[in-house]
Design an enzyme around this catalytic site. Sequence first.
Site, mmCIF file in Angstrom:
data_model
loop_
_atom_site.group_PDB
_atom_site.id
_atom_site.type_symbol
_atom_site.label_atom_id
_atom_site.label_comp_id
_atom_site.label_asym_id
_atom_site.label_seq_id
_atom_site.Cartn_x
_atom_site.Cartn_y
_atom_site.Cartn_z
ATOM 1 N N ASN A 100 0.851 -1.204 0.000
ATOM 2 C CA ASN A 100 0.000 0.000 0.000
ATOM 3 C C ASN A 100 0.881 1.246 0.000
ATOM 4 O O ASN A 100 2.107 1.143 0.012
ATOM 5 C CB ASN A 100 -0.948 -0.017 1.202
ATOM 6 C CG ASN A 100 -0.196 -0.083 2.509
ATOM 7 O OD1 ASN A 100 0.578 0.806 2.844
ATOM 8 N ND2 ASN A 100 -0.395 -1.166 3.246
ATOM 9 N N ASP A 168 -3.516 -6.631 5.329
ATOM 10 C CA ASP A 168 -4.403 -7.543 6.057
ATOM 11 C C ASP A 168 -4.232 -8.995 5.606
ATOM 12 O O ASP A 168 -4.538 -9.917 6.345
ATOM 13 C CB ASP A 168 -5.864 -7.115 5.845
ATOM 14 C CG ASP A 168 -6.163 -5.823 6.598
ATOM 15 O OD1 ASP A 168 -5.607 -5.659 7.693
ATOM 16 O OD2 ASP A 168 -6.923 -4.984 6.080
ATOM 17 N N LYS A 178 9.696 -16.974 -10.223
ATOM 18 C CA LYS A 178 8.867 -15.951 -10.870
ATOM 19 C C LYS A 178 7.767 -16.601 -11.724
ATOM 20 O O LYS A 178 8.070 -17.506 -12.522
ATOM 21 C CB LYS A 178 9.757 -15.054 -11.735
ATOM 22 C CG LYS A 178 9.011 -13.882 -12.295
ATOM 23 C CD LYS A 178 9.894 -13.035 -13.182
ATOM 24 C CE LYS A 178 9.016 -12.047 -13.939
ATOM 25 N NZ LYS A 178 9.691 -11.466 -15.075
ATOM 26 N N ASP A 194 -2.954 -10.001 13.479
ATOM 27 C CA ASP A 194 -3.194 -8.602 13.821
ATOM 28 C C ASP A 194 -2.282 -8.217 14.995
ATOM 29 O O ASP A 194 -2.478 -8.678 16.125
ATOM 30 C CB ASP A 194 -4.669 -8.415 14.184
ATOM 31 C CG ASP A 194 -5.045 -6.958 14.244
ATOM 32 O OD1 ASP A 194 -4.329 -6.189 14.929
ATOM 33 O OD2 ASP A 194 -6.040 -6.584 13.600
ATOM 34 N N ILE A 195 -1.287 -7.396 14.695
ATOM 35 C CA ILE A 195 -0.264 -7.058 15.702
ATOM 36 C C ILE A 195 -0.871 -6.233 16.842
ATOM 37 O O ILE A 195 -0.612 -6.479 18.018
ATOM 38 C CB ILE A 195 0.899 -6.284 15.032
ATOM 39 C CG1 ILE A 195 1.489 -7.135 13.904
ATOM 40 C CG2 ILE A 195 1.972 -5.893 16.051
ATOM 41 C CD1 ILE A 195 2.426 -6.393 12.968
ATOM 42 N N PHE A 213 -4.163 2.939 15.148
ATOM 43 C CA PHE A 213 -4.583 3.932 14.166
ATOM 44 C C PHE A 213 -5.707 3.339 13.340
ATOM 45 O O PHE A 213 -5.817 2.115 13.215
ATOM 46 C CB PHE A 213 -3.412 4.302 13.242
ATOM 47 C CG PHE A 213 -2.498 5.308 13.869
ATOM 48 C CD1 PHE A 213 -1.589 4.921 14.830
ATOM 49 C CD2 PHE A 213 -2.565 6.637 13.506
ATOM 50 C CE1 PHE A 213 -0.757 5.853 15.427
ATOM 51 C CE2 PHE A 213 -1.730 7.571 14.095
ATOM 52 C CZ PHE A 213 -0.827 7.180 15.057
ATOM 53 N N LYS A 227 -13.736 0.068 15.820
ATOM 54 C CA LYS A 227 -12.391 -0.519 15.765
ATOM 55 C C LYS A 227 -11.728 -0.569 17.144
ATOM 56 O O LYS A 227 -11.057 -1.530 17.474
ATOM 57 C CB LYS A 227 -11.523 0.285 14.780
ATOM 58 C CG LYS A 227 -10.445 -0.531 14.140
ATOM 59 C CD LYS A 227 -9.822 0.185 12.962
ATOM 60 C CE LYS A 227 -10.465 -0.209 11.650
ATOM 61 N NZ LYS A 227 -9.840 0.451 10.499
ATOM 62 N N LYS A 231 -10.326 -3.956 18.623
ATOM 63 C CA LYS A 231 -8.870 -4.124 18.771
ATOM 64 C C LYS A 231 -8.419 -4.063 20.228
ATOM 65 O O LYS A 231 -7.249 -4.280 20.513
ATOM 66 C CB LYS A 231 -8.144 -3.037 17.981
ATOM 67 C CG LYS A 231 -8.496 -2.978 16.508
ATOM 68 C CD LYS A 231 -7.492 -3.728 15.675
ATOM 69 C CE LYS A 231 -7.711 -3.461 14.208
ATOM 70 N NZ LYS A 231 -6.665 -4.055 13.395
HETATM 71 N N1 CTP Z 1 -2.978 -3.496 12.430
HETATM 72 C C1 CTP Z 1 -2.046 -4.412 12.911
HETATM 73 N N2 CTP Z 1 -1.924 -5.625 12.299
HETATM 74 C C2 CTP Z 1 -2.686 -5.954 11.240
HETATM 75 C C3 CTP Z 1 -3.633 -5.021 10.730
HETATM 76 C C4 CTP Z 1 -3.755 -3.788 11.340
HETATM 77 O O1 CTP Z 1 -1.343 -4.102 13.883
HETATM 78 N N3 CTP Z 1 -2.538 -7.154 10.673
HETATM 79 C C5 CTP Z 1 -3.137 -2.209 13.132
HETATM 80 C C6 CTP Z 1 -2.680 -0.985 12.366
HETATM 81 O O2 CTP Z 1 -1.323 -0.719 12.594
HETATM 82 C C7 CTP Z 1 -3.592 0.094 12.950
HETATM 83 C C8 CTP Z 1 -4.865 -0.668 13.276
HETATM 84 O O3 CTP Z 1 -4.508 -2.030 13.358
HETATM 85 O O4 CTP Z 1 -3.078 0.591 14.165
HETATM 86 C C9 CTP Z 1 -5.989 -0.486 12.333
HETATM 87 O O5 CTP Z 1 -5.598 -0.743 11.020
HETATM 88 P P1 CTP Z 1 -6.614 -0.570 9.816
HETATM 89 O O6 CTP Z 1 -5.950 -0.962 8.546
HETATM 90 O O7 CTP Z 1 -7.272 0.779 9.893
HETATM 91 O O8 CTP Z 1 -7.753 -1.588 10.212
HETATM 92 P P2 CTP Z 1 -7.938 -3.115 9.921
HETATM 93 O O9 CTP Z 1 -7.790 -3.877 11.161
HETATM 94 O O10 CTP Z 1 -7.080 -3.533 8.784
HETATM 95 O O11 CTP Z 1 -9.484 -3.161 9.542
HETATM 96 P P3 CTP Z 1 -10.218 -2.701 8.161
HETATM 97 O O12 CTP Z 1 -9.219 -2.856 7.061
HETATM 98 O O13 CTP Z 1 -11.357 -3.644 8.067
HETATM 99 O O14 CTP Z 1 -10.654 -1.287 8.378
#
Ligand code: CTP
Length: 262
Positions: A100, A168, A178, A194-195, A213, A227, A231
């Site tokens: 991204n 994600d 390749k 999810d960290i 965030f 969220k 979380k």
């Molecule tokens: N985050 C994380 N590990 C992941 C995904 C997200 O630690 N595998 C953390 C990001 O660093 C951020 C928060 O979760 O602090 C929210 O990330 P965001 O991308 O907004 O949300 P998602 O959990 O990915 O949910 P969605 O994409 O459905 O909005």
Amino acid sequence: ASDKKIILVPAMNVRMWTHQATKENISKLLSYGYLCVGPEIGEMACGEYGEGKMSEPIKIIEFLNNFFSEQKIISKSKLKAIVTSGPTKEYIDPTRYISNDSSGKQGYEIAKSLIRYGIETTLISGPTNLSYPKNLKLIKVQTAEEMYEETKKNLPVDIAVCAAAVCDFKISNYQKNKIKKEDIANLELEKNKDILNFLSTHNSLRPRLVIGFAAETNNIIKNAEEKISRKHCDWLIANDVSKPEIGFNSDFNEVTIIYKDK
Ligand code: CTP
């Protein structure tokens, strides 16, 4: 108050402030070690003009910031922090990946601020084009899996700030070689760990303050409130990434901070 020091912010009518009794009382308090911000000279709420006007909030905040940084209250506490930052790359084959647009600037600035406060900070960053100062403890990672492993390795900490735009999903049918045009195949995705959630729900090593965030494009507050519950973090900082002037890669930002108690 700190080290039993009380900070006074006087605000009163000019004749009250300049009265002998007030003068004597204030100098007694100052002799005890109390500190005083203001008052200023100016127009007062009662319509009179003179000395006694409360200092502007920005001046009071500056005073408090200087006071607390001189006291080194935070650095004396020997706090440790982790900041995750930047994007992650999820490889499809050795030459291609999903990622991204995150620049990593936000996490980097947060890590620098924490260091300025005397907090021992480790920045775990996905690939970015930023140059980092030598005094920053930086761990570079590529994938979400590596970011998760490095976060785990660097526990315990007092504060965790998850500013990374973690992908994600990762590719479950990664190809070692390749992929050739003729061999084009469907991507199979599986969820990354999810960290933020891992840190917030850790039984024994949960940091005292976990900050997440939320990069949102619509229903910012509603999504952020949902969220923070999902979380289990203490604060959630919501960014509107649909606006280019404050979104990914911008040097400017505008956020809403949501606390656990909403
Ligand atoms: N985050 C994380 N590990 C992941 C995904 C997200 O630690 N595998 C953390 C990001 O660093 C951020 C928060 O979760 O602090 C929210 O990330 P965001 O991308 O907004 O949300 P998602 O959990 O990915 O949910 P969605 O994409 O459905 O909005």
